[in-house]
Enzyme design. Structure first.
Site, PDB file in Angstrom:
ATOM      1  N   LYS A 116      15.897  -7.786  -3.306  1.00  0.00           N
ATOM      2  CA  LYS A 116      16.920  -8.391  -4.307  1.00  0.00           C
ATOM      3  C   LYS A 116      17.709  -9.316  -3.443  1.00  0.00           C
ATOM      4  O   LYS A 116      18.002 -10.509  -3.906  1.00  0.00           O
ATOM      5  CB  LYS A 116      17.887  -7.373  -4.647  1.00  0.00           C
ATOM      6  CG  LYS A 116      17.602  -6.507  -5.876  1.00  0.00           C
ATOM      7  CD  LYS A 116      18.505  -5.697  -6.415  1.00  0.00           C
ATOM      8  CE  LYS A 116      18.180  -4.489  -7.204  1.00  0.00           C
ATOM      9  NZ  LYS A 116      19.308  -3.566  -7.697  1.00  0.00           N
ATOM     10  N   LYS A 197       5.789  -3.378 -11.050  1.00  0.00           N
ATOM     11  CA  LYS A 197       6.481  -2.393 -11.886  1.00  0.00           C
ATOM     12  C   LYS A 197       7.092  -3.110 -13.042  1.00  0.00           C
ATOM     13  O   LYS A 197       7.746  -4.167 -12.867  1.00  0.00           O
ATOM     14  CB  LYS A 197       7.582  -1.303 -10.957  1.00  0.00           C
ATOM     15  CG  LYS A 197       7.896  -0.250 -11.628  1.00  0.00           C
ATOM     16  CD  LYS A 197       8.880   0.289 -10.700  1.00  0.00           C
ATOM     17  CE  LYS A 197      10.186  -0.404 -11.029  1.00  0.00           C
ATOM     18  NZ  LYS A 197      11.330   0.485 -11.779  1.00  0.00           N
ATOM     19  N   LYS A 200      13.609  -4.214 -15.740  1.00  0.00           N
ATOM     20  CA  LYS A 200      14.310  -4.793 -16.840  1.00  0.00           C
ATOM     21  C   LYS A 200      14.788  -6.064 -16.838  1.00  0.00           C
ATOM     22  O   LYS A 200      15.044  -6.964 -17.726  1.00  0.00           O
ATOM     23  CB  LYS A 200      15.837  -3.824 -16.597  1.00  0.00           C
ATOM     24  CG  LYS A 200      15.592  -2.595 -16.959  1.00  0.00           C
ATOM     25  CD  LYS A 200      16.859  -1.852 -17.616  1.00  0.00           C
ATOM     26  CE  LYS A 200      18.151  -1.910 -16.481  1.00  0.00           C
ATOM     27  NZ  LYS A 200      18.054  -0.773 -15.394  1.00  0.00           N
TER      28      LYS A 200
END
Ligand code: TRP
Length: 332
Positions: A116, A197, A200
């Protein structure tokens, strides 16, 4: 006798909740709820770790949406405790104490932090500290089991390490939690890119990436019909291309059919049939959830009341743990 072991888990109220969240988290929480005492949190303090993505109106609405999706997925709000993390201030309080016993190197090594922090120019300290707040969430409730997706394994490991370190320094204070990770279907991949994966945040930006839990049937069908596959016909779990394997796995977890039967069903049919059948299965699985969601949110007061009651139940448990922590450390 009421179940004595406690489960705690949570979802961050950002981005688009998707099929992977349902399969890996919500549906599992609901399926196992009678075996445990359950605490399910909407982790809005965690949402703030990406401040540039936060709009106060959106976060407030997302908090309610995620809580309503817990209930729509089948979690019973009368027996489970469903609440917003920010409404129980002990989460932030314990996170501070745990910060002081967590070596910086443990956090710098976390793979999600590295991934991130690589994508934004300036990162908040909260992003580094994310796993410590998560440890606080779990440890506050003397949690025995944490049902999460496979991607959270390292965070649970860290929670255990922090708890053991605290117990070693200050005496036995925390229960050491175990992860509960389902073996099959723990990783649903993106429909646009089956090497990644289902996420969201990507789902929020890219319409072809994920099926949202509240997407209407025709949208669901369109997304799945466009799923990336190869140009072959292989429908075997052991040898199929990643995109096809993703579709087969989704079918497997939603229907509970045996692999051999699934392979026989789709053998020689071509991927069009596979996609159409998977779309049908996904639509059928989400239909009751969507109906319950609509019913539940027809009156906004319903979810407010669930959250109010949830915070009222969570707070005394959290406070009892904090009293132990304060006594152990000499605070107060
Ligand atoms: N990090 C988790 C996720 O992204 C969300 C989370 C925060 C969580 N605190 C938690 C999950 C405590 C389980 C227990 O999915």
């Amino acid at each position: 006798m009421p179940p004595s072991e406690r489960v705690f888990s949570g979802v961050q109220p950002t981005g688009k909740l998707h099929l992977g969240n349902y399969v890996g988290a919500l549906s599992q929480w609901a399926a196992n709820q009678d075996d445990y005492e359950n605490v399910f949190c909407v982790v809005d303090l965690h949402a703030l770790t990406i401040p540039e993505a936060i709009d106060p109106k959106v976060l407030r609405a997302k908090n309610r949406e995620v809580a309503a999706l817990y209930v729509a997925a089948g979690i019973d709000p009368d027996s489970a405790t469903i609440f917003l993390q920010s409404q129980v201030p002990q989460h932030a309080e314990l996170a501070w104490v745990l910060n002081c016993v967590t070596p910086l190197g443990w956090l710098e090594r976390m793979t999600q932090f590295k991934a991130k922090s690589g994508t934004t120019e300036s990162i908040g300290t909260g992003l580094l500290d994310y796993p410590v707040l998560m440890a606080a969430d779990i440890l506050l409730y003397d949690t025995n089991f944490v049902p999460v997706g496979d991607d959270q394994r390292q965070h649970i490991e860290l929670t255990r390490d922090v708890a053991l370190r605290f117990n070693h320094m200050f005496g036995d204070t925390f229960v050491i939690p175990e992860p509960l990770i389902r073996s099959s279907g723990a990783r649903i991949m993106g429909f646009d890119d089956p090497t990644q994966k289902m996420s969201k945040s990507i789902g929020e930006q890219k319409g072809t990436h994920s099926v949202g839990l509240l997407d209407p049937p025709d949208t669901i069908r369109k997304i799945i019909m466009r799923a990336a596959t190869d140009s072959g016909r292989d429908v075997h779990f052991d040898t199929a291309a990643p995109g096809v394997l993703n579709l087969l796995s989704i079918y497997e977890v939603l229907t509970g059919e045996k692999r051999a039967d699934i392979e026989a069903r789709f053998d020689g049919q071509g991927y069009g049939v596979l996609k159409r059948t998977v779309a049908d299965a996904v639509i059928a699985a989400l239909e009751p959830l969507q109906a319950r969601y609509a019913e539940l949110t027809a009156d906004p007061a319903t979810i407010e009341e669930i959250l109010r009651r949830g915070a009222e139940r969570a707070a005394p448990i959290a406070e009892r743990t904090m009293e132990r922590v304060r006594a152990a450390t000499g605070l107060g």
